[in-house]
Design a protein around this motif. Structure first.
Motif, PDB file in Angstrom:
ATOM      1  N   LEU A   1       0.921  -1.164  -0.068  1.00 30.90           N
ATOM      2  CA  LEU A   1      -0.043  -0.101   0.042  1.00 30.90           C
ATOM      3  C   LEU A   1       0.909   1.193   0.013  1.00 30.90           C
ATOM      4  O   LEU A   1       1.667   1.482   0.996  1.00 30.90           O
ATOM      5  N   TYR A   2       0.487   2.278  -0.836  1.00 30.31           N
ATOM      6  CA  TYR A   2       1.234   3.512  -0.822  1.00 30.31           C
ATOM      7  C   TYR A   2       0.718   4.567   0.125  1.00 30.31           C
ATOM      8  O   TYR A   2      -0.619   4.562  -0.130  1.00 30.31           O
ATOM      9  N   ASP A   3       1.423   4.928   1.056  1.00 30.15           N
ATOM     10  CA  ASP A   3       0.869   6.055   1.920  1.00 30.15           C
ATOM     11  C   ASP A   3       1.068   7.220   1.241  1.00 30.15           C
ATOM     12  O   ASP A   3       2.240   7.939   1.262  1.00 30.15           O
ATOM     13  N   PRO A   4       0.246   8.087   0.828  1.00 26.75           N
ATOM     14  CA  PRO A   4       0.340   9.495   0.170  1.00 26.75           C
ATOM     15  C   PRO A   4       0.770  10.375   1.073  1.00 26.75           C
ATOM     16  O   PRO A   4       1.439  11.269   0.941  1.00 26.75           O
ATOM     17  N   GLN A   5       0.698  10.407   2.572  1.00 25.42           N
ATOM     18  CA  GLN A   5       0.907  11.363   3.462  1.00 25.42           C
ATOM     19  C   GLN A   5       2.453  11.298   3.418  1.00 25.42           C
ATOM     20  O   GLN A   5       2.853  12.271   3.888  1.00 25.42           O
ATOM     21  N   THR A   6       3.137  10.321   3.718  1.00 23.01           N
ATOM     22  CA  THR A   6       4.397   9.957   3.794  1.00 23.01           C
ATOM     23  C   THR A   6       5.380   9.588   2.450  1.00 23.01           C
ATOM     24  O   THR A   6       6.405   9.669   2.494  1.00 23.01           O
TER      25      THR A   6
ATOM     26  N   LYS B   1      -4.633   0.505  -8.724  1.00 26.55           N
ATOM     27  CA  LYS B   1      -5.421   1.054  -7.867  1.00 26.55           C
ATOM     28  C   LYS B   1      -6.599   0.237  -7.418  1.00 26.55           C
ATOM     29  O   LYS B   1      -7.060  -0.462  -8.332  1.00 26.55           O
ATOM     30  N   SER B   2      -7.081   0.093  -6.256  1.00 28.99           N
ATOM     31  CA  SER B   2      -8.221  -0.727  -5.792  1.00 28.99           C
ATOM     32  C   SER B   2      -8.902  -0.171  -4.492  1.00 28.99           C
ATOM     33  O   SER B   2      -7.972   0.229  -3.405  1.00 28.99           O
ATOM     34  N   VAL B   3     -10.061  -0.059  -4.716  1.00 36.23           N
ATOM     35  CA  VAL B   3     -11.036   0.682  -3.352  1.00 36.23           C
ATOM     36  C   VAL B   3     -10.264   1.999  -3.052  1.00 36.23           C
ATOM     37  O   VAL B   3     -10.296   2.231  -1.945  1.00 36.23           O
ATOM     38  N   GLY B   4     -10.027   2.594  -4.127  1.00 33.23           N
ATOM     39  CA  GLY B   4      -9.634   3.963  -3.938  1.00 33.23           C
ATOM     40  C   GLY B   4      -7.794   4.149  -3.345  1.00 33.23           C
ATOM     41  O   GLY B   4      -7.543   5.175  -3.110  1.00 33.23           O
ATOM     42  N   ASN B   5      -7.198   2.854  -3.196  1.00 31.06           N
ATOM     43  CA  ASN B   5      -5.954   3.008  -2.664  1.00 31.06           C
ATOM     44  C   ASN B   5      -5.179   2.640  -3.763  1.00 31.06           C
ATOM     45  O   ASN B   5      -5.534   2.014  -4.700  1.00 31.06           O
ATOM     46  N   SER B   6      -3.856   3.235  -3.565  1.00 31.88           N
ATOM     47  CA  SER B   6      -2.619   2.822  -4.673  1.00 31.88           C
ATOM     48  C   SER B   6      -1.888   1.874  -4.090  1.00 31.88           C
ATOM     49  O   SER B   6      -1.559   1.924  -2.893  1.00 31.88           O
ATOM     50  N   PHE B   7      -1.267   0.750  -5.083  1.00 27.17           N
ATOM     51  CA  PHE B   7      -0.569  -0.134  -4.369  1.00 27.17           C
ATOM     52  C   PHE B   7       0.803  -0.475  -5.580  1.00 27.17           C
ATOM     53  O   PHE B   7       0.469  -0.238  -6.709  1.00 27.17           O
TER      54      PHE B   7
END
Length: 749
Positions: free
Chosen positions: A245-250, A726-732
């Motif tokens: 999972l890609y964390d856009p905040q960090t 992307k899946s369920v709005g998340n980036s991987f």
């Protein structure tokens, strides 16, 4: 080390050379390739058995970058055999590259990632091969030829051990009987502990076990009739999908962590009967085959430790193919005209089950969350979540019966006029598709402001869709010989098949459930014009025209040998098939014809050998862009096509020392470098993977009775990504494999 790669156009091999090494053992040429490779006005890369074994290339994925502009990323599982060539490709459904094994087409992309057991040579024909090969050869064809028991007799066996708990064992026996029956039996076993760990439970994501088997029989039944039967089978069980999972905040990647089962199992069986009938004037080749594919994919579709939803996809597919190829005998060919004609037909049926299991988090986020957010305040009774579902998990069932059938007639003529070789070909393809579908679900719901008890709500979506089309596939080429050099030009058309979207049906039923429950309460949510329906299930073929100019040369001066080639191409593609995700937190994906694009590129290859020294290099450049692509929300026209690299590079050098010893015969030392990039991960071109260089090396110590081999991959342990989605709005993302060491011993008796 003998020939590394015949780059572009293979040089003719003398008969005495054929007897020197198994790599050049004489085998009848492909039933469809009536011309020698050096006379083809088309770029061809050839990798022989010696290099396949030196570099431990055990699957088609490892041919990436060795062949210019070829990229087969190693991600997900063996099911995700995604191929990009010359700027085009897709992550799902039909491939842009056809795969043939001993003249038999592999009809399901799920079976492309095979164990390359006893592969004598791999020929990759680049550019559209539609005239001879038809469907799904829009950018090329990979033809694999296995060792023939009529040309090699003996025993080949070996073991390998390496990083990631790799253990491989293989044995092959090739014999001939006095009655003329030649037989070859090959068995391979492979085990790996994997390279990626699931931090949720501490287990490895991608362990694998596989078994490969091939039985090949050959016999001349009478002077004018030659018979072959090739039975192949493979079994595979593995984990996979080690996405992070890609964390856009960090701006960082979290560790792989999912809580539900991810696994893939596959069983394949292919049996082919090949007959060659020789009359006084003609030769007729018949290739009949049946194929079975049974597989099961279990996937945690949100790829997180939340209980969202899972998929269990089961396929039971059977297929029949028949091809006839007619060509004149050598003594009946005129000095000017040669030709071949063919007929091909196939049928396959896929019985697919793809139930999606919605769990508590998925119900709350994807169904209730969307529904409750759409309920007006004056109806909700002041509650944030007025709609509730009693079940903590429920199943959306999806059953499909998909039939695909087709037939084709084709012809190619070859005209030799002094130094010119002109080729003209035409193929007429027909293909029909039919799908029966049935999706259903049942839940108990309650609207808290007005309902005192739960109410059962059932949703059923079933029907039938069909599609059919004709494709006309011409080819024109010219080759001109200038001493040791040649130049060529070619114009050809290719296509990849249309089909049906099955992975979108869970979204369709979700929308129907949500809208149905609200309509039951007198609340109407969706604009019917924006909802995904069965009208989105079918997509058309993707078609391309290829225009290419090239040149090549083969020079031999004493102990020096040089082969070189270069070409430039322009590909125009329409009805481009692009993978789309419905907006918002969707669970499915679908293929749609929403793009028109072009690809401009160049390829160059070179090979130099002098005594024990060898050097080879190949480079490909592609600028592939959308000419028009507007998904209704964004206009991506002018952007680069994602997932296909702009550059591929492979360079390899080595030296083979020979010894005058009864125990040790030779020592080969080789080093290679490959590079792939830039890769744009999205249509908006906001995410990009830079060029990644990987260094490899290998050594082969040849004793009289056995060889000892060592191979190093990703020697500098480069850190890079091989996939994004992307899946369920998340980036991987998925990381590429780290440094690997493999050592093995092989014996030939």
């Amino acid at each position: 080390m003998t020939t590394i790669i015949s780059l572009l156009l293979a040089s003719p091999i003398q008969e005495e050379e054929l007897k020197d090494t198994l790599s050049y053992s004489f085998v009848e040429s492909s039933a469809k390739q009536s011309l020698p490779l050096e006379r083809l006005a088309s770029p061809v890369s050839v990798v022989y058995l010696d290099e396949l074994e030196e570099r431990m290339i055990d699957s088609p994925k490892k041919l990436s970058a060795i062949v210019p502009n070829l990229h087969i990323p190693d991600y997900g599982s063996a099911m995700t055999s995604t191929i990009y060539l010359r700027g085009f490709g897709s992550r799902m459904e039909n491939p842009v590259l056809g795969l043939y094994v001993d003249d038999v087409p592999v009809l399901n992309k799920n079976a492309y990632d095979i164990d390359m057991l006893d592969i004598r040579r791999a020929d990759l024909f680049r550019g559209p091969q539609g005239t001879l090969y038809g469907r799904n050869s829009m950018c090329g064809v990979l033809s694999l030829s296995t060792i023939s028991p009529s040309s090699y007799h003996g025993v080949r066996t070996g073991v390998e051990f390496g990083s990631g708990g790799l253990a491989v064992a293989r044995t092959s026996v090739f014999t001939s009987r006095p009655d003329g029956l030649s037989s070859g039996l090959s068995i391979g076993l492979r085990h790996s502990d994997g390279f990626y760990r699931n931090s949720y439970d501490g287990q490895m994501c991608d362990p694998s076990e596989s078994l490969s088997l091939r039985l090949r029989l050959e016999k001349r039944l009478r002077p004018d009739l030659y018979f072959e039967n090739i039975l192949s089978a493979g079994a595979l069980s593995q984990g996979g999908w080690p996405y992070r999972l890609y964390d856009p905040q960090t701006s960082s990647l979290l560790e792989t962590s999912y809580n539900d089962k991810c696994a893939y199992k596959r069983l394949t069986v292919t049996d082919a009967v090949k007959l060659r009938l020789d009359s006084d004037r003609f030769s007729l080749n018949s290739i009949s085959a049946f194929q079975l594919l049974f597989d099961r994919m279990d996937m945690d579709q949100d790829f997180t430790d939340r209980s969202m939803f899972t998929l269990a996809q089961i396929q039971r597919e059977g297929a029949l193919t028949q091809e006839l190829v007619l060509r004149p005998k050598e003594e009946w060919k005129s000095e000017v005209w040669d030709w071949q004609s063919g007929f091909f037909t196939f049928w396959k049926y896929n019985r697919m089950s793809a139930p999606v299991n919605f769990k508590q988090d998925g119900i709350n986020d994807l169904i209730l969350g969307n529904a409750n957010a759409s309920i007006p305040e004056d109806v909700s009774g002041g509650l944030d979540a007025p709609l509730a579902i009693r079940e903590s998990n429920f199943m959306i069932g999806s059953e499909f019966g998909i039939s695909t059938f087709g037939a084709a007639l084709y012809h190619e003529s070859y005209f030799t006029l002094d130094r010119w070789l002109l080729t003209a070909g035409l193929r007429l393809d027909y293909e029909g598709n039919m799908m029966n579908y049935c999706s259903d679900a049942a839940v108990h719901y309650r609207f808290l402001p007005t309902m005192a008890d739960w109410k059962r709500f059932e949703t059923l979506y079933e029907g039938k869709v069909s599609d059919h089309y004709f494709e006309l596939l011409p080819k024109f080429s010219a080759l001109y010989n200038i001493g040791d050099a040649r130049v060529f030009a070619v114009v050809s058309k290719g296509y990849r098949s249309g089909g049906f979207n099955t992975q979108i049906f869970s979204d369709i039923l979700q929308n129907m459930m949500m809208n149905g429950m609200m309509a039951d309460l007198g609340v109407y949510l969706d604009d019917p014009g924006t909802a995904v329906t069965a009208d989105d299930t079918a997509y058309r073929p993707e078609k391309s025209w290829n225009f290419e100019l090239g040149a090549g040369t083969d020079l031999s001066r004493g102990d020096h040998r040089f082969s070189g080639s270069a070409s430039v191409f322009y590909i125009l593609c329409r009805d481009q098939q692009i993978t789309l995700f419905p907006p918002g937190k969707s669970t499915g994906r679908m293929m749609a014809n929403v793009g028109r694009s072009r690809s401009i590129g160049a390829e160059a290859s070179a090979l130099y050998e002098y005594k024990g020294l060898s050097f080879s290099a190949s480079y490909g450049y592609t600028d592939a862009r959308f000419l028009s692509y507007d998904d209704g929300n964004h206009d991506y026209s002018g952007n680069r096509i994602p997932y296909s690299p702009a550059h591929t590079l492979n360079a390899r050098t080595g030296y083979s020392f020979t010894f005058d010893s009864s125990a040790v015969r030779s020592l080969s030392l080789n080093a290679d470098c490959s590079a792939v990039g830039n890769i744009w991960w999205d249509e908006a071109n906001t995410l990009k993977e830079p060029v990644v260089f990987q260094i490899g090396a290998d050594m082969v110590l040849d004793f009289r009775l056995l060889d000892f081999r060592v191979r190093f991959d990703n020697l500098l342990d480069e850190d890079f990504n091989v996939f994004y989605f992307k899946s369920v709005g998340n980036s991987f993302f998925q990381r590429g494999k780290p440094f690997r060491l493999t050592a093995g011993i092989s014996i030939e008796i």
